[in-house]
Design an enzyme around this catalytic site. Structure first.
Site, PDB file in Angstrom:
ATOM      1  N   HIS B 225      -2.261  -0.965   0.002  1.00  0.00           N
ATOM      2  CA  HIS B 225      -1.846  -0.484  -1.308  1.00  0.00           C
ATOM      3  C   HIS B 225      -0.410  -0.915  -1.619  1.00  0.00           C
ATOM      4  O   HIS B 225      -0.082  -1.250  -2.748  1.00  0.00           O
ATOM      5  CB  HIS B 225      -1.952   1.033  -1.349  1.00  0.00           C
ATOM      6  CG  HIS B 225      -1.816   1.606  -2.708  1.00  0.00           C
ATOM      7  ND1 HIS B 225      -2.892   1.966  -3.475  1.00  0.00           N
ATOM      8  CD2 HIS B 225      -0.723   1.853  -3.464  1.00  0.00           C
ATOM      9  CE1 HIS B 225      -2.464   2.412  -4.640  1.00  0.00           C
ATOM     10  NE2 HIS B 225      -1.153   2.362  -4.650  1.00  0.00           N
ATOM     11  N   HIS B 298      -7.132   3.662 -10.237  1.00  0.00           N
ATOM     12  CA  HIS B 298      -7.161   4.920  -9.484  1.00  0.00           C
ATOM     13  C   HIS B 298      -8.612   5.244  -9.156  1.00  0.00           C
ATOM     14  O   HIS B 298      -9.147   6.252  -9.586  1.00  0.00           O
ATOM     15  CB  HIS B 298      -6.485   6.032 -10.288  1.00  0.00           C
ATOM     16  CG  HIS B 298      -5.547   6.854  -9.474  1.00  0.00           C
ATOM     17  ND1 HIS B 298      -5.326   8.180  -9.668  1.00  0.00           N
ATOM     18  CD2 HIS B 298      -4.762   6.513  -8.417  1.00  0.00           C
ATOM     19  CE1 HIS B 298      -4.449   8.625  -8.786  1.00  0.00           C
ATOM     20  NE2 HIS B 298      -4.100   7.635  -8.026  1.00  0.00           N
TER      21      HIS B 298
END
Lengths: 264, 952
Positions: B225, B298
């Site tokens: 990430h 998300h």
């Protein structure tokens, strides 16, 4: 000297800047002031000719739209506000500002109150803005018919419909009983109704009446006419390029011009 | 003692929603439902106080009634056949209502207390207890953030735990490979063996073992990430024909460097002010302002808690834009869900139903964007079975900033200041969790990674940062996102080094151990570097805007990350190892072209029925029931909005916005998107080309200047350590490079979300291209609806037999075929179109995408409530039907007034511009192939098919 306009900012208010621009274009001198600066005494209501409560989600509307900001007004500024209203200065509440005026009891003023409990006792409110009949937030353009014979005299200057967006989840205007509605009508307190594009009544039909409001009511004023609240956003249609699909001339700017010029 | 207050109101809409949704969740016996809001108050109040509280804050006297009781007496009794379900948040989950109630009670002069909120659902009907439990689990309660009980729920006030300074030393130096991997897995570190070796070797040479704070810091700093290991990896790539013959063999030194950034560097226009180095990309807007744009995903959180996942997705991308000192002014969202009618009994274990995911995500996007006062103006919604286990939620945000106002260099002795929300245990391991695959156990393991947002706190941050920026009160700024403080502070102190004290972090509740404070991904926080003499002024502003502030430490200049708790050092690492110690990954990728297959289109008589099916297809049909839940008008700058036409219900190609504060000139900007995973199934390279073309042509269609458009890439992909997934990703990146150069449009920012697999099944590789482009004059913008009968209709661009991945193929169940290719010199075509729009020659313009010419014509009729009469000249080697529904790139429909046709035709003399017919006033869409009628449909039928309500 241009009339001075206090645009109240509180946590979660978000249409203050475009409201300020509308006031400016309409010949006013707006100032956006945070409620904490009023509480600290850096500014006072009586320094201004007009008060505008703008749209948004004050304090997140976590306890119902406008509820906590209404409590702020009643807790910290009750006397100042009462004086402001009683001396005839103008108050405009748009969307969350309208909800706040209703929840605080300032709109529609004495018509909403049960005299037994005294002024602004929220528990005896007779009108409300509750959740849209659709059950969710909705954003769409609507047509508003100004009531030119309302007690708010500046509305008489509006000789055409206003076309502008609504954007809310709790804009469904409801009354406790038929007598309350009758009193609002007989005292000239209905300011705006939702209508079809040709000006004919919406008759409660979606999407012309976007939220299920009783009697297609989009906005009301107090019996003195100097406090006005409405759910739609005239401040979002102040120049023609904002409304490419709207019929020419139906600018929301005209409401601001009507109010501000009446202060001159 | 405590008080329980039940507030009952009609809540018609929520009741309707429950009654209509229950059958989709497998429960049919429910007849009626009543809902009450429940408030538990930890202190004993007098009856008068309760009356006052209810009147001021809890009860609407026009629509609601209330009852109250002192606990622990029995709650309101259940009726003879009624079941009651009560649902409350789990302790520690953000509950804005409770917080606001506590503040409001203080304002009323009531004693300080704790508040817990809940909802009570009373159900009637032919129900068993098992039914009610099923309904609670599937519809009323989400286990990830809530708990429920049948009958009265017991409130859990506060978090009863003491402060903790526990720091664990992890014996790492002596571990063998198996133990290292087990450690990575058990602590959710998501590090592979080479990375664990690297860490072990560092500590061996340092002569000690790491603290848990250090190990967690390394894991998140090195997470997929945060550093995009896959996009930086060295890749051995092989591309083969279906026969096995090698077409290309290459060693790729980083996809990001070799394809994405390379394109930007080659184009490098003067108006590009920042690409890839900041939290968001930045381009020039006018003489005084820049625009920032960022799109994030998300996905994992939204799969588990759709409302909170989408909510915090918007919150996160907005903070990226605040993180480049910009004021957020618009939001976008692109959503990919499983089919809304997917049979419940076939749904794999552990998944939420796509209907519930969609409803939650849409509500979450709207809630956050609306409350921030951001117009959500552009997006897309796609449905595909491939997204059943992994819905995709792309959230975008654009912002505006004065040129040169973004400061990026902290100075020695600047203070490390945290602004905004408090820190709790929420969101632990979000960075590493998003770098792992979902399984049916993920919800249990990673529940803490999902949160609910608090938009009003973020709104305060927006105001405060803007004021602090204008007053010059900080030297650097970044958002607290994945990895929390460890990432934000670690990144900001990269050059200088920092020394911070964790005891100064403001906590939601006690009990967090140091590594949890350091790693928490609690929302709505920003970190800034503040010169010591600016702190007082900053504190004043923070008080005005009601934003909490804490000073954690300072930038040192020693190049080390030093973290303390109660003055004891709990982490001490050189920044060089933290940021540059990560070994480059080596990965293998292979792409094999699909074998050619027969793609002959069956002879079909009924093109009309096919068109109606296309219009009603979930991916084409109107998204009005979703989009109207977003405010697309706030800030008063929406010039072209999601819907257009006299009924305001035709689809727009892109949004055009005019920022507040810039009305002295006529410039605006457009936001658009391109996405087509169906093409990716046929050819991921073509998907990238097509997505770039779609984003470009949408922006140009409304009036953007094609020489002033920048793009963003967001890849959502499966597990990149598997060569086939990675091979397709390489092809898509190659397409990005070629596409960006063909259109001379630079990438300014991007993000990848990998490991989107559920129990080993990957999502369809999905690339979203988002575009931001300058519109020179908002008064010359064009919308898609037909304007007037008698106007001429032109098709710009060549139609080829490119049906691979098309909607036509999906409906006819044909696999394979040629995917849409890069048009010939598309930039020249778009430049000419822009000229035509600027000269006022174009009355309406609409791009051709899913469903090709047929659907585009229908949509222009729908928007304008006008008909059209059109003759299609079948393209070479194609049937009229194929010509009507092919999806070649670079094509648009233009509506032109008769008097303007000579000017238009001469402008496009070098391009393929085909006169198709004209707009008609008879409200029918008619098309012919030569003399042969192909279809003839009333516009009302088109409207009815296109407006089938998805959320109904």
């Amino acid at each position: 000297m241009k009339p001075s306009i206090l645009i109240l900012h509180a946590s979660g208010i978000n249409r203050d800047q475009e409201a300020a621009r509308a006031c400016e274009l309409a010949g006013g001198r707006p100032e956006i002031v945070h409620i904490n600066r009023l509480r600290a005494g850096e500014r006072a209501f009586d320094q201004y000719d007009m008060l505008l409560l703008a749209g948004g989600f004050s304090y997140g509307d976590a306890l119902g739209a406008g509820t906590r900001l209404a409590l702020d007004l009643n807790t910290y500024f009750q006397d100042q506000l009462q004086e402001f209203v009683e001396c005839g200065k103008l108050v405009l509440g748009i969307c969350n500002g309208f909800q706040t005026l209703v929840k605080s009891g300032i709109l529609p003023g004495r018509l909403a109150q049960d005299t037994e409990h005294g002024a602004n006792y929220a528990g005896t409110r007779r009108v409300t803005l509750t959740e849209n009949d659709l059950g969710s937030f909705e954003c769409r353009w609507v047509n508003l018919l100004p009531n030119r014979s309302a007690v708010a005299g500046y509305l008489a200057k509006l000789d055409d419909l206003i076309t502008c967006p609504v954007a809310h989840g709790e804009g469904n205007f409801q009354v406790k009983d038929k007598a309350t509605l009758a009193a609002l009508e007989s005292e000239g307190c209905i300011a705006f109704r939702y209508v079809r594009a040709d000006g004919s009544p919406a008759d409660g039909e979606r999407p012309h009446n976007p939220n299920g409001s009783a009697a297609d009511i989009a906005g009301i004023c107090n019996p003195a006419g100097n406090v006005l609240g409405l759910m739609p956003h005239p401040e979002d249609h102040i120049v023609p390029v904002q409304g490419v699909d709207a019929p020419a001339g139906r600018l929301g700017l005209r409401l601001f011009e009507a109010m501000i010029s009446s202060l001159g | 003692m405590a008080i329980r207050i039940d507030v009952s109101g009609p809540r018609h809409a929520r009741v309707r929603e429950i009654l209509s949704a229950a059958p989709h969740f497998g429960i049919s016996g429910i007849r009626a439902c009543r809902i009450a809001r429940v408030f538990f108050i930890s202190e004993d109040l007098t009856a008068v106080e309760i009356e006052r509280l209810c009147a001021a804050l809890l009860v609407d006297p026009v629509t609601e009634t209330f009852t109250w009781t002192a606990l622990p007496r029995e709650p309101p009794p259940n009726g003879p056949h009624a079941f009651a379900v009560e649902v409350a948040f789990r302790p520690g989950v953000t509950d804005v209502t409770a917080r606001e109630l506590v503040k409001g009670m203080a304002e009323l002069g009531l004693p300080p207390c704790d508040v817990v909120t809940a909802h009570r659902y009373e159900l009637d009907g032919n129900l068993t207890e098992a039914d009610v439990r099923l309904l609670a689990r599937r519809l009323l309660c989400n286990d990830t953030v809530e708990h429920y009980s049948l009958g009265a729920i017991t409130p859990q006030f506060g978090m009863q735990s003491a402060a903790s300074d526990r720091v664990e030393i992890v014996a790492l130096r002596k571990q063998d490979d198996d133990a290292l991997l087990a450690l990575s897995r058990d602590r959710l570190l998501s590090l592979d063996l080479a990375e664990m070796h690297c860490i072990r070797d560092y500590y061996r040479s340092a002569g000690r073992d790491p603290s848990d704070v250090e190990l967690e810091t390394l894991a998140q700093t090195w997470s997929e990430h945060c550093v995009h290991k896959t996009f930086r990896a060295r890749i051995d790539f092989t591309w083969r024909a279906h026969t096995g013959a090698v077409i290309q063999r290459a060693e790729i030194n980083g996809l990001l460097r070799q394809y994405i950034r390379a394109a930007t560097e080659e184009i490098s226009p003067s108006w590009l002010h920042s690409a890839f180095v900041d939290d968001a990309g930045i381009i020039a807007f006018d003489d005084a302002h820049d625009l920032a744009f960022k799109v994030e995903t998300h996905n994992h959180p939204s799969a588990l808690e759709p409302f909170g996942g989408a909510n915090t997705g918007i919150g996160g991308v907005v903070r990226d834009v605040i993180g480049v000192s910009a004021r957020p002014i618009a939001a976008t969202d692109v959503l990919c869900f499983g089919p809304q009618d997917y049979p419940y009994e076939q749904l794999p274990e552990g998944l939420l139903h796509p209907r519930r995911i969609a409803a939650g995500v849409v509500a979450g996007v709207g809630d956050y964007g609306n409350k921030l006062g951001l117009p959500t103006v552009n997006g897309a919604v796609l449905y595909d079975e491939g997204y059943l286990g992994n819905p995709l939620v792309f959230c975008g945000c654009a912002g505006i900033l004065p040129i040169g106002s973004h400061r990026t260099e902290p100075q020695i002795d600047d203070l490390v200041v945290v602004l905004g929300g408090r820190t709790g245990r929420d969101g632990l391991h979000g960075a590493t969790f998003s770098s792992a695959e979902l399984t049916h156990q993920t919800a249990e393991m990673a529940g803490s990674a999902v949160q609910i947002g608090d938009p009003i706190t973020e709104k305060g941050l927006i105001e405060l940062i803007e004021a602090a920026r204008d007053a010059g009160l900080y030297h650097a700024i970044t958002d607290c996102g994945a990895g929390g403080l460890s990432s934000a502070v670690g990144e900001m102190g990269r050059e200088l080094g920092v020394d911070v004290e964790l005891q100064h972090v403001l906590l939601k509740y006690p009990g967090l151990v140091p590594w949890e404070i350091w790693l928490s991904e609690a929302q709505e926080r920003m970190v800034i570097a503040v010169p010591p003499d600016a702190l007082e002024r900053l504190s004043e502003l923070a008080r005005l805007w009601e934003v909490e502030l804490s000073v954690l430490g300072r930038f040192t200049g020693d190049g080390r990350l030093c973290v303390r708790y109660a003055n004891r050092v709990v982490a001490d690492l050189p920044m060089s190892f933290l940021h540059d110690g990560l070994p480059q990954r080596r990965l293998r990728a292979e792409y094999v072209d699909p074998a050619p297959s027969s793609t002959a289109t069956p002879h079909l008589r009924d093109a009309a029925a096919l068109l109606l099916r296309m219009l009603a297809h979930p991916n084409v049909a109107s998204k009005e029931s979703i989009v109207r839940r977003y405010d697309h008008e706030v800030r008063g700058g929406s010039i072209v909005r999601p819907f257009t036409g006299p009924q305001r219900d035709g689809p727009s190609d892109a949004a055009v916005l005019k920022p507040l504060g810039t009305w002295e000139h006529n410039r605006g900007f457009a936001l658009s998107a391109g996405i087509n995973p169906a093409i990716g199934r046929v050819d991921p390279y073509a998907m990238a080309i097509s997505a770039i073309d779609e984003a470009m042509r949408n922006a140009v269609a409304v009036g953007a200047d094609p020489d002033r458009i920048a793009i963003l890439d967001n890849f959502c992909w499966g597990n990149p350590t598997l060569p086939d997934r990675l091979g397709a990703l390489v092809r898509a990146c190659q397409g990005c490079y070629e596409g960006a150069l063909a259109y001379r449009t630079p990438f300014i920012s991007g993000k990848d979300s990998l490991f989107n697999e559920y129990n080993g099944q990957p999502i369809p590789g999905t690339l979203l291209i988002s575009a931001i482009g300058i519109v020179p004059d908002i008064h010359s913008c064009v919308t898609s609806n037909f304007k007037a009968a008698g106007n001429r209709i032109y098709l710009l661009g060549e139609t080829k037999r490119e049906l691979g991945g098309s909607l036509l193929h999906e409906l006819l169940e044909i696999a394979g075929g040629d995917a849409p290719s890069l048009p010939d010199n598309p930039l020249n075509r778009y430049r000419l179109l822009h000229q035509a729009i600027q000269q006022g020659l174009v009355q309406a313009c609409h791009d051709l995408s899913e469903g090709g010419l047929g659907v585009a014509l229908a949509e222009m009729c729908i928007g304008g409530r006008l008909g059209a009469s059109v003759v299609i000249a079948a393209a070479e080697g194609m049937t009229p039907l194929e010509t009507l529904f092919a999806e070649s790139n670079g094509r648009l429909l233009l509506e032109v007034a008769p008097a303007d046709t000579p000017a238009l035709e001469s402008l496009f003399a070098s391009e393929t511009l085909i006169a198709l017919g004209e707009v008609t006033g008879d409200s029918r869409l008619r098309t012919w192939a030569g003399q042969e009628p192909v279809l003839d449909l009333p516009v009302d039928d088109l409207v009815a098919a296109w407006q089938r309500d998805l959320l109904a």
